[in-house]
Scaffold this motif. Sequence first.
Motif, PDB file in Angstrom:
ATOM      1  N   VAL A  62     -23.663  29.284-100.964  1.00  0.00           N
ATOM      2  CA  VAL A  62     -22.759  28.799-102.004  1.00  0.00           C
ATOM      3  C   VAL A  62     -21.313  28.975-101.558  1.00  0.00           C
ATOM      4  O   VAL A  62     -20.472  28.086-101.765  1.00  0.00           O
ATOM      5  N   ASP A  63     -21.012  30.126-100.943  1.00  0.00           N
ATOM      6  CA  ASP A  63     -19.650  30.343-100.434  1.00  0.00           C
ATOM      7  C   ASP A  63     -19.276  29.274 -99.409  1.00  0.00           C
ATOM      8  O   ASP A  63     -18.158  28.744 -99.420  1.00  0.00           O
ATOM      9  N   ARG A 104     -16.214  24.246 -98.127  1.00  0.00           N
ATOM     10  CA  ARG A 104     -16.183  22.843 -97.733  1.00  0.00           C
ATOM     11  C   ARG A 104     -15.581  21.980 -98.821  1.00  0.00           C
ATOM     12  O   ARG A 104     -14.837  21.036 -98.548  1.00  0.00           O
ATOM     13  N   MET A 105     -15.879  22.289-100.070  1.00  0.00           N
ATOM     14  CA  MET A 105     -15.316  21.510-101.180  1.00  0.00           C
ATOM     15  C   MET A 105     -13.797  21.692-101.245  1.00  0.00           C
ATOM     16  O   MET A 105     -13.057  20.729-101.469  1.00  0.00           O
ATOM     17  N   GLN A 106     -13.337  22.933-101.045  1.00  0.00           N
ATOM     18  CA  GLN A 106     -11.900  23.178-101.067  1.00  0.00           C
ATOM     19  C   GLN A 106     -11.206  22.452 -99.912  1.00  0.00           C
ATOM     20  O   GLN A 106     -10.123  21.877-100.098  1.00  0.00           O
ATOM     21  N   ARG A 136      -7.965  15.401 -99.338  1.00  0.00           N
ATOM     22  CA  ARG A 136      -7.681  14.312-100.289  1.00  0.00           C
ATOM     23  C   ARG A 136      -6.242  14.424-100.806  1.00  0.00           C
ATOM     24  O   ARG A 136      -5.574  13.408-101.015  1.00  0.00           O
ATOM     25  N   ALA A 137      -5.820  15.657-101.038  1.00  0.00           N
ATOM     26  CA  ALA A 137      -4.466  15.837-101.559  1.00  0.00           C
ATOM     27  C   ALA A 137      -3.422  15.433-100.527  1.00  0.00           C
ATOM     28  O   ALA A 137      -2.353  14.926-100.879  1.00  0.00           O
TER      29      ALA A 137
END
Length: 100
Positions: A83-84, A89-91, A97-98
């Motif tokens: 999960v970590d 990866r999501m961050q 994207r930002a």
Amino acid sequence: MSPSLTKIGALTAVLAGSMGLTGCATKGFVREQVATVNQRVDALDAKLQTTDGTAQQALAEARSASGQSQQNSQRLDQLNGRVDGVEQRMQEAQRKRARN
């Protein structure tokens, strides 16, 4: 007779009489009493055996539960690591994207 001999004779008679009246327990009486005690001991022994069996079973179940708990803890540790990794990866993806 002298008064002291009379007193000693009477005292001896009383002591002999009391010794004869107290007597010893008969074999039958002793066996009866021992049988009663033996029955109680046997009943307590049976309860003890039952209790010991229950305790042994509870101990086996507790050990099994402890082993299962350790396995579950290891699996949770592995899942936490995964999960970590997914969160990281999501961050990273959000940061990319930002920037774009």
